[in-house]
Write an enzyme that holds these catalytic residues in place. Structure first.
Site, PDB file in Angstrom:
ATOM      1  N   GLU A   1       0.806  -1.223   0.000  1.00 35.42           N
ATOM      2  CA  GLU A   1       0.000   0.000   0.000  1.00 35.42           C
ATOM      3  C   GLU A   1       0.843   1.279   0.000  1.00 35.42           C
ATOM      4  O   GLU A   1       0.872   2.029   0.984  1.00 35.42           O
ATOM      5  CB  GLU A   1      -0.965   0.025   1.191  1.00 35.42           C
ATOM      6  CG  GLU A   1      -2.084  -0.971   1.069  1.00 35.42           C
ATOM      7  CD  GLU A   1      -3.154  -0.812   2.142  1.00 35.42           C
ATOM      8  OE1 GLU A   1      -2.889  -0.195   3.178  1.00 35.42           O
ATOM      9  OE2 GLU A   1      -4.263  -1.315   1.939  1.00 35.42           O
TER      10      GLU A   1
ATOM     11  N   GLU B   1      -6.934  -7.475  -0.646  1.00 34.79           N
ATOM     12  CA  GLU B   1      -7.440  -7.546   0.729  1.00 34.79           C
ATOM     13  C   GLU B   1      -8.924  -7.197   0.695  1.00 34.79           C
ATOM     14  O   GLU B   1      -9.286  -6.103   0.270  1.00 34.79           O
ATOM     15  CB  GLU B   1      -6.700  -6.550   1.639  1.00 34.79           C
ATOM     16  CG  GLU B   1      -5.217  -6.814   1.746  1.00 34.79           C
ATOM     17  CD  GLU B   1      -4.505  -5.819   2.666  1.00 34.79           C
ATOM     18  OE1 GLU B   1      -5.191  -5.085   3.409  1.00 34.79           O
ATOM     19  OE2 GLU B   1      -3.268  -5.765   2.619  1.00 34.79           O
TER      20      GLU B   1
ATOM     21  N   HIS C   1      -9.313  -6.226  14.581  1.00 37.12           N
ATOM     22  CA  HIS C   1      -9.630  -6.402  13.157  1.00 37.12           C
ATOM     23  C   HIS C   1     -10.001  -7.861  12.918  1.00 37.12           C
ATOM     24  O   HIS C   1      -9.202  -8.766  13.140  1.00 37.12           O
ATOM     25  CB  HIS C   1      -8.396  -6.036  12.330  1.00 37.12           C
ATOM     26  CG  HIS C   1      -8.666  -5.882  10.870  1.00 37.12           C
ATOM     27  ND1 HIS C   1      -9.132  -6.903  10.063  1.00 37.12           N
ATOM     28  CD2 HIS C   1      -8.524  -4.810  10.057  1.00 37.12           C
ATOM     29  CE1 HIS C   1      -9.256  -6.460   8.824  1.00 37.12           C
ATOM     30  NE2 HIS C   1      -8.888  -5.196   8.799  1.00 37.12           N
TER      31      HIS C   1
HETATM   32  C1  GAL Z   1      -4.596  -2.447   4.945  1.00 37.60           C
HETATM   33  C2  GAL Z   1      -3.194  -3.006   5.100  1.00 37.60           C
HETATM   34  C3  GAL Z   1      -3.176  -4.251   5.942  1.00 37.60           C
HETATM   35  C4  GAL Z   1      -4.010  -4.071   7.169  1.00 37.60           C
HETATM   36  C5  GAL Z   1      -5.404  -3.695   6.771  1.00 37.60           C
HETATM   37  C6  GAL Z   1      -6.341  -3.541   7.946  1.00 37.60           C
HETATM   38  O1  GAL Z   1      -4.567  -1.081   4.681  1.00 37.60           O
HETATM   39  O2  GAL Z   1      -2.625  -3.293   3.846  1.00 37.60           O
HETATM   40  O3  GAL Z   1      -1.849  -4.547   6.290  1.00 37.60           O
HETATM   41  O4  GAL Z   1      -3.438  -3.098   7.975  1.00 37.60           O
HETATM   42  O5  GAL Z   1      -5.367  -2.484   6.090  1.00 37.60           O
HETATM   43  O6  GAL Z   1      -7.637  -3.209   7.507  1.00 37.60           O
END
Ligand code: GAL
Length: 643
Positions: free
Chosen positions: A144, A316, A367
């Site tokens: 990211e 993700e 999370h």
């Molecule tokens: C994204 C990131 C992940 C994790 C995720 C949590 O932005 O790439 O490593 O932090 O968010 O929602």
């Protein structure tokens, strides 16, 4: 192509004893991909030059032996602590000059030569070791770019690199820079490039040309950083390379990074984005609090399909409550499945859920994952299994070119944010509003990069807000045969952020329209349009002999026909000089669609469609069933219809 599922896994977070069981459960759930490694530098190299590959060898073998394919991330988003001793000045600095130090992630400045070399070194070591590993089927560079506002850095390293970048851009001619930037204003002229600082810590607003140049430079630094890793990976591996982009992050040109990669991917957190990125009203935030904005994800799917030149993933996917948004509700049952199918309907090759198991420690304890911290199933894995089952049965999705396109230009976003001229005026926001209007009208959309010159196949092309419009693009748009929408601010500046001194916008041949004056105003003072809708926030006063298709209402007591011209049309070109509210945009899109011969149907709130070559997907983002022309779609439901 068969669409596939995956997950993000951190073997370094768990005892080795459970890796096998995890791999078995992933395979049983119908997952294909497992992304690993992207934050593991301190485990791979606990001290400078002391490399520990054993655990990663075993983890890859363990996953691979269960038939899972690995996406291996280069670990450069999290340099270990010793690295910051070795390069104490490698940190980025924020706009106030404060160091953005160690203790979380992304603590590096893209311009720091020493860290740049370290990132190449670890990438090469990884590529040497795993480039030919049969289980490593794809790579991810870093993680990211731009997350936590990390593209722009005001460090000394950035200043030196910026001076060099400018020297090259102006072929060493400081007078040319002074002229291009208008530095005669406020005695800002420079005697040589070494005098040029960064555009922070000034008494008041710095020169916008300086700011815009710095944004362009900062973007180029990301492109160079990424390219250096890709070049190394390519020496050792034939596997495709991806990067995981984000939602509404525009500080670097994703098309330029994407040109060096085989796959674009992005990280989709629909509930996390709803409150502060999706531009939703309070009522919409309430209605969609457990579903996410009905258009925000789709816009990014279409954007990243363009960035990946057709090949893109969701790297993700939100599986449950996240930890970082203002509020973090659970998705409505069915939404994880809906989000997954929506990505496939827009052409995603793979959707990977973040993360496999919820971590019981550190920043992301709150999370959710596919598994709970105690390894029991969390709700999302049930929906993931269902999608895996459906993928086995279903016919494949066959993406097709849409009939409607919106051009997206990162440089225009930088120009708008450099001098917005009014609160809430953002290029991304304008594009999102037009995108939403097109989707409300039941249309499928392609996003086009700004270097597109061939518009064949499109019946309608929207180019709102593109502040610098090169001449060959102007010519291509004028000749393309599609209905073309321009404005506001289209072609309003040259490449150095100067206003043209010819009438604004520089005329398209045969299109009689001039921006005589422009103003921004409070969002709670809408200016009603004749026939419904309103101009909001921003209006250009248009002088034009062309047909007026939208105008503001006549002021009380004034003569009929005296309302201001809001949108004018000549041939297939339409120029709209105002920001419109939803009703105004719906009317404008309806006019253009009719002229373009596109059938359109207004969809019920929260219902959206997407066309492929063979079928149409219908998605209901509402918490209740909705009646549509294809029948009742259950809450959070998906329907596929052949076309
Ligand atoms: C994204 C990131 C992940 C994790 C995720 C949590 O932005 O790439 O490593 O932090 O968010 O929602």
């Amino acid at each position: 192509m068969k669409r596939t599922l995956g997950t993000c896994y951190y073997p370094e977070h768990w005892p080795k004893e459970i890796w096998h069981e995890d791999a078995i459960r992933m395979a049983e759930a119908g997952l294909t991909w497992v992304r690993i490694g992207e934050f593991s530098w301190s485990k791979l190299e606990p001290a400078p030059g002391e490399l520990c590959w054993d655990w990663l060898d075993q983890a890859i073998e363990c996953l691979g032996s269960r038939g899972l394919k690995v996406v291996l991330g280069t670990p450069t988003a999290t340099p270990p602590r010793w690295m910051t001793e070795r390069h104490p000045d490698m940190f980025a600095r924020d706009e106030n000059g404060h160091v953005r130090g160690f203790g979380s992630r992304r603590h590096y400045c893209f311009s720091h030569q020493g860290f740049f070399a370290e990132s190449q070194r670890i990438t090469r070591l990884m590529a040497e070791r795993y480039g030919a590993n049969p289980h490593v089927a794809a790579w991810q560079t870093d993680n990211e770019y731009g997350c936590h506002d990390t593209v722009v850095s005001y460090s000394d390293a950035a200043r030196d690199a910026f001076q060099n970048w400018l020297r090259q851009a102006f072929s060493g001619d400081i007078d040319a820079l002074n002229l291009a930037w208008g530095n005669v204003f406020w005695s800002m002229e420079y005697g040589n490039f070494a005098e040029i600082g960064l555009p922070n810590l000034t008494v008041t607003e710095p020169n916008p040309a300086h700011v815009l140049a710095f944004k362009r430079f900062s973007s180029d630094q990301v492109v160079a950083f990424n390219r250096a890793q890709v070049d190394i990976l390519k020496e050792y591996s034939a596997a495709p390379v991806a990067h995981n982009y984000m939602g509404r992050v525009t500080d670097f040109d994703h098309f330029k990074v994407g040109a060096d990669l085989e796959i674009a991917s992005w990280d989709s957190y629909p509930l996390g984005f709803l409150e502060d990125r999706a531009g939703a009203t309070v009522a919409e935030q309430q209605k969609f609090s457990r579903q996410g904005d009905p258009d925000f994800q789709a816009l990014h799917h279409d954007l990243y399909r363009a960035v990946g030149q057709g090949r893109w993933w969701v790297m993700e996917q939100q599986p449950g409550p996240v930890n970082w948004a203002p509020y973090n509700p659970s998705p409505l049952p069915g939404m994880v499945r809906l989000w997954t199918w929506e990505a496939f309907a827009h052409g995603a090759e793979a959707v990977c859920y973040f993360r496999w198991r919820q971590a019981p420690f550190a920043q992301e304890q709150l999370h959710a994952g596919l598994l709970r911290p105690d390894s029991e199933d969390a709700p999302a894995i049930v929906e993931a299994r269902q999608v895996a089952e459906e993928l086995r049965e279903a016919q494949d999705v066959q993406p097709v070119q849409a009939e409607v396109a919106i051009m997206f230009d990162y440089d225009a976003d930088w120009a708008w944010s450099t001098q917005p001229h009014g609160a809430g005026l953002s290029y991304f926001g304008l594009i999102l509003d037009y995108y939403k209007a097109l989707r409300r009208a039941g249309l499928s959309i392609d996003i086009l990069p700004p270097d597109t010159r061939d518009f064949s196949g499109y019946r309608m092309v929207l180019v709102p807000g593109m502040m610098h419009l090169p001449d060959d693009l102007k010519a291509a748009l004028a000749d393309c045969g599609a209905e073309v929408l321009l404005g506001p601010r289209t072609a309003a500046r040259d490449q150095h952020f100067n206003m043209p001194t010819t009438p604004l916008p520089p005329a398209f041949p045969n299109f009689d329209v001039t921006v005589a004056r422009l103003e921004s105003f409070r969002p709670d003072l809408p200016r009603p349009l004749v026939g419904g809708g309103a101009a909001i926030r921003y209006q250009e006063e248009l002088e034009s002999g062309a047909e007026v298709v939208l105008r503001t209402e006549v002021a009380a007591g004034a003569e009929a026909g005296t309302g201001a011209k809001v949108a004018v049309r000549s041939g297939r070109l339409t120029y709209c000089g105002s920001w419109l509210d939803a009703e105004g945009m719906d009317r404008l899109i309806a006019m253009l669609a009719e002229a373009a011969g596109l059938g359109l149907r207004m969809l019920p709130e929260g219902v959206r469609t997407r066309r492929t070559a063979t079928e149409e997907f219908w998605f209901n983002h509402c918490a209740e069933p909705v009646e549509t022309e294809v029948g009742v779609i259950p809450a959070a439901g998906v329907i596929r219809r052949p076309v």
